[in-house]
Write a protein that holds these residues in place. Structure first.
Motif, PDB file in Angstrom:
ATOM      1  N   LEU A  57      21.519 -27.499  22.747  1.00  0.00           N
ATOM      2  CA  LEU A  57      20.479 -27.819  22.317  1.00  0.00           C
ATOM      3  C   LEU A  57      19.071 -26.590  22.199  1.00  0.00           C
ATOM      4  N   CYS A  77      16.360 -25.761  25.532  1.00  0.00           N
ATOM      5  CA  CYS A  77      15.192 -25.921  25.067  1.00  0.00           C
ATOM      6  C   CYS A  77      14.183 -24.771  25.449  1.00  0.00           C
ATOM      7  N   GLU A 115      16.719 -28.364  13.023  1.00  0.00           N
ATOM      8  CA  GLU A 115      17.127 -29.668  12.485  1.00  0.00           C
ATOM      9  C   GLU A 115      15.965 -30.542  12.143  1.00  0.00           C
ATOM     10  N   ALA A 143      13.671 -34.144  21.349  1.00  0.00           N
ATOM     11  CA  ALA A 143      15.082 -33.955  20.776  1.00  0.00           C
ATOM     12  C   ALA A 143      16.241 -34.947  21.809  1.00  0.00           C
ATOM     13  N   ILE A 183      17.310 -26.553  17.432  1.00  0.00           N
ATOM     14  CA  ILE A 183      16.101 -27.238  17.376  1.00  0.00           C
ATOM     15  C   ILE A 183      14.409 -26.484  15.815  1.00  0.00           C
ATOM     16  N   SER A 190      16.310 -23.079  21.556  1.00  0.00           N
ATOM     17  CA  SER A 190      15.097 -22.573  20.906  1.00  0.00           C
ATOM     18  C   SER A 190      15.239 -21.110  20.525  1.00  0.00           C
ATOM     19  N   ASP A 239      20.890 -29.603  27.042  1.00  0.00           N
ATOM     20  CA  ASP A 239      19.216 -29.185  26.258  1.00  0.00           C
ATOM     21  C   ASP A 239      19.386 -28.014  27.477  1.00  0.00           C
ATOM     22  N   ARG A 290       9.923 -29.784  22.186  1.00  0.00           N
ATOM     23  CA  ARG A 290      10.875 -30.095  21.932  1.00  0.00           C
ATOM     24  C   ARG A 290      11.764 -31.048  22.574  1.00  0.00           C
ATOM     25  N   SER A 291      11.829 -30.790  23.708  1.00  0.00           N
ATOM     26  CA  SER A 291      13.100 -31.364  24.639  1.00  0.00           C
ATOM     27  C   SER A 291      12.741 -32.234  24.746  1.00  0.00           C
TER      28      SER A 291
END
Length: 305
Positions: free
Chosen positions: A6, A57, A36, A66, A33, A8, A55, A62-63
């Motif tokens: 995941l 991100c 989605e 998500a 990210i 960015s 993760d 966002r982290s």
């Protein structure tokens, strides 16, 4: 192993991780990210049949959202949203460390500039004012006088965002021109380095010089306790040395003790990989393979139950 990453933005850290995963023959699903959507029951991201999602991100918000959604779908994710919640908020981080009896700098939180100024005056000068969220040493201030305190507090109050109305005040720790960053997986140290600078902020992101660091028993103990305090996972544990012997070998430590000022949940490791002889991406993937096995065993046990 099928691994979701995941992200960015793909930085050097992610490239190192992706290269190691692919070199070992693992299937990788890159999940941008930014592209989605996450609904209450499903997501547009391809997460079916993944053994786990990592993760990576850059954005804290966002982290946190998500990983919480992925967890709700039953997708194994590291680090867990619970760990992220604690590590992303400096106040919660400090509370978790203190409750676990991990030495951490004296800290107070206030909600008006008047109350914050009282806390600063009681700490004395210099002291430190930090945002409750953020990384890379951004928006941190070492306050050396009442005039500086009044100006900075007024600026924060005027900025308007609610997070700037939470004044996180901390004692200034007289560290020996460096701090110690440890990458740990579920409390086990992978590698450690010092970050040194003439500036009071020694973050590598701020240009701090890095050098390999040998952990002693006390530092190793505190890394494990700090990891447990925030829920475990792949973490960056930041320590400052207290009572350093000026004649000690810098590579071997020599501190009387340490204070843990922060635990980071989306830890960067490119600087650590370059500063030490440890193959950091390989050790991280070793851990990911073990975690995938644990998740699989837990899933089977749940079905059998």
């Amino acid at each position: 192993m099928r691994v979701g990453v995941l992200y960015s933005r793909i930085r050097k850290d992610e490239k190192l991780l992706l290269d190691e995963l692919r070199d070992r023959g693992h299937a990788v699903e890159k999940i941008d990210i930014r592209k989605e959507r996450f609904g209450l029951e499903s997501t547009t991201a391809v997460v079916d049949d993944l053994d786990l999602v990592v993760d990576r991100c850059l954005s804290t918000s966002r982290s946190l959202y998500a990983t919480r959604f992925l967890d709700s779908y039953g997708v194994p994710v590291v680090n867990s949203p619970e760990t992220g919640d604690v590590c992303a908020d400096k106040a919660r981080n400090s509370l978790a460390l203190a409750e676990a009896d991990v030495p951490t700098p004296a800290t107070e939180v206030a909600f008006t500039k008047e109350a914050a100024l009282e806390a600063i005056e009681e700490f004395g000068y210099p002291c430190v004012l930090k945002p409750v969220t953020g990384s890379w040493g951004r928006l941190m201030a070492k306050i050396d006088s009442r005039n500086a305190a009044e100006a900075i507090l007024e600026h924060k109050e005027t900025l308007g965002h609610y997070e700037h109305k939470v004044f996180y005040v901390q004692e200034f720790v007289d560290k020996p021109g460096r701090d110690v960053r440890v990458l740990a997986v579920d409390g086990e140290p992978v590698a450690a380095m010092t970050r040194s600078s003439d500036h009071w902020l020694t973050n590598a992101a701020k240009g701090g010089e890095t050098e390999s660091f040998g952990l002693d028993e006390r530092a190793t103990e505190l890394v494990e306790k700090a990891s447990d305090a925030v829920g475990g996972g792949m973490l960056g544990v930041d320590l400052m040395e207290v009572g350093v012997d000026a004649d000690a070998d810098p590579a071997e430590g020599g501190a009387e003790d340490y204070t843990v000022h922060e635990v980071n949940h989306t830890v960067e490791f490119k600087a650590l990989d370059a500063a030490t002889d440890v193959d950091v991406p390989a050790r991280v993937v070793d851990w990911l393979e073990a975690k995938a096995g644990e998740f699989a065993e837990g899933s089977v046990a749940g079905v059998d139950a």
